[in-house]
Design a protein around this motif. Sequence first.
Motif, short mmCIF file in Angstrom:
data_model
loop_
_atom_site.label_atom_id
_atom_site.label_comp_id
_atom_site.label_asym_id
_atom_site.label_seq_id
_atom_site.Cartn_x
_atom_site.Cartn_y
_atom_site.Cartn_z
N LEU A 3 -6.09 -25.03 12.65
CA LEU A 3 -5.45 -25.14 11.60
C LEU A 3 -5.18 -24.11 10.70
N ASP A 4 -4.66 -23.98 9.91
CA ASP A 4 -4.14 -22.93 8.89
C ASP A 4 -4.59 -23.44 7.49
N PHE A 5 -5.56 -22.65 7.11
CA PHE A 5 -6.08 -22.64 5.55
C PHE A 5 -5.21 -21.96 4.84
N PRO A 6 -4.59 -22.69 3.88
CA PRO A 6 -3.57 -21.86 2.83
C PRO A 6 -4.24 -21.02 1.89
N TYR A 7 -3.73 -19.79 1.57
CA TYR A 7 -4.01 -18.86 0.58
C TYR A 7 -3.02 -18.31 -0.34
N VAL A 8 -2.95 -17.93 -1.32
CA VAL A 8 -2.02 -16.91 -2.04
C VAL A 8 -2.76 -15.66 -2.19
N THR A 9 -2.23 -14.68 -1.49
CA THR A 9 -2.56 -13.05 -1.91
C THR A 9 -2.11 -12.68 -3.02
N THR A 10 -3.08 -12.25 -3.91
CA THR A 10 -2.66 -11.53 -5.09
C THR A 10 -3.10 -10.12 -5.31
N ALA A 11 -1.94 -9.34 -5.58
CA ALA A 11 -2.51 -8.00 -5.47
C ALA A 11 -1.91 -7.21 -6.99
N TYR A 12 -2.46 -6.35 -7.60
CA TYR A 12 -2.21 -5.45 -8.60
C TYR A 12 -2.45 -4.12 -8.37
N SER A 13 -1.32 -3.22 -9.05
CA SER A 13 -1.61 -1.94 -9.07
C SER A 13 -1.44 -1.20 -10.56
N SER A 14 -2.05 -0.03 -10.60
CA SER A 14 -2.04 0.41 -11.88
C SER A 14 -2.06 2.09 -11.46
N VAL A 15 -1.25 2.81 -12.39
CA VAL A 15 -1.42 4.32 -12.20
C VAL A 15 -2.36 5.01 -13.14
N ARG A 16 -2.95 5.96 -12.68
CA ARG A 16 -4.00 6.66 -13.60
C ARG A 16 -3.29 7.65 -14.24
N ALA A 17 -3.48 7.54 -15.61
CA ALA A 17 -2.85 8.30 -16.59
C ALA A 17 -2.94 10.04 -16.20
N LEU A 61 0.77 -1.12 -0.05
CA LEU A 61 -0.06 -0.01 0.11
C LEU A 61 0.70 1.38 0.04
N ALA A 62 2.01 1.13 0.69
CA ALA A 62 2.84 2.46 0.77
C ALA A 62 3.89 2.56 -0.67
N ALA A 63 4.26 1.48 -1.05
CA ALA A 63 5.26 1.57 -2.13
C ALA A 63 4.54 1.79 -3.39
N ASP A 64 3.49 0.88 -3.71
CA ASP A 64 2.85 0.42 -4.88
C ASP A 64 1.56 1.63 -5.02
N PRO A 87 -7.79 2.68 -21.31
CA PRO A 87 -7.10 4.14 -21.59
C PRO A 87 -6.79 4.97 -20.52
N ASP A 88 -7.32 4.99 -19.44
CA ASP A 88 -6.96 5.64 -18.13
C ASP A 88 -6.10 5.39 -17.37
N PHE A 89 -5.63 4.28 -17.53
CA PHE A 89 -4.59 3.46 -16.49
C PHE A 89 -3.31 2.92 -17.37
N GLY A 90 -2.27 2.98 -16.58
CA GLY A 90 -1.14 2.28 -17.05
C GLY A 90 -1.35 0.67 -16.78
N PRO A 91 -0.18 -0.16 -17.21
CA PRO A 91 -0.25 -1.41 -16.84
C PRO A 91 -0.32 -2.04 -15.41
N LEU A 92 -0.99 -3.06 -15.30
CA LEU A 92 -1.10 -3.63 -14.00
C LEU A 92 0.23 -4.15 -13.60
N ARG A 93 0.60 -4.01 -12.31
CA ARG A 93 1.76 -4.42 -11.63
C ARG A 93 1.51 -5.65 -10.64
N GLU A 94 1.98 -6.86 -10.63
CA GLU A 94 1.45 -7.83 -9.82
C GLU A 94 2.33 -8.03 -8.92
N ARG A 95 1.87 -8.46 -7.67
CA ARG A 95 2.67 -9.10 -6.56
C ARG A 95 2.09 -10.16 -5.91
N ARG A 96 2.48 -11.05 -5.41
CA ARG A 96 1.72 -12.37 -4.68
C ARG A 96 2.56 -12.69 -3.37
#
Length: 260
Positions: A246-260, A39-42, A183-192
Amino acid sequence: MSDERGSAIHRAAAQGYGAEADTYVTGRPDYPAAVTGWLAADLGLGPGRRVLDLGSGTGKFLPTLRATGASVVAVEPVDAMRARIAGAHPEVEALAGTAEAIPLDAASLDAVVCAQSFHWFGTAAALTEIARVLRPGGRLGLIWNVRDETVPWVAALSRITDPHEGGAPRYRTGAWRAPFPAPDFGPLRERRWRHAHSGTPEAVILDRPLSVSFLAALPSAERARVAAAVRALIADTPELAGRATLDFPYVTTAYSSVRA
């Protein structure tokens, strides 16, 4: 949480989330600590910034957003979910609205975040409206906790629940990607990140699927049959049966994009 028909809320969301707001709270995992850095960096969040939690649900993501020091506003169309926000997070302004009709001024936000929600309204019209409320250079963030189906019992759980989805929008279909590139946004950047939901089997294995919109919207008898099948899975799986927690396993996937 709207679909391709415009501002109408998808039936599964309106009925399921309205009826099962409490199960949504107990059955859903929180987010990994690394998300704060994302949230801070991207997304550039911090003190002096203003962020919208769009499709906020019961406000599960709000504590994570507030921890950045940014000013937070929530928009949620389902009345029962929005009432949970007002009760649990009275310091957050919670507004009725949809992704295609956000009740905020143009260029009034530094970021818009959609946590577990963008698959409901991932259309060109929604992105145009999100771009309207973002300042130039503002950021769009999309984030999901996704079941780790490489684990056999997690895949078995999905085989129980998936036949009931009835065409409800889901992250896993990838249909939410259709309006990108936009058109209003740059490319998606993905993190997991790897993540886990810790708790009793009842809470993290049973309450979680029952909080999914299309299951929450089922007739009570059919929901009971799904619940019985999930309980049978727990009882018949050696690594689950008899466990207090117990621990239920997940993968957290996040995407960010910059408004043009």
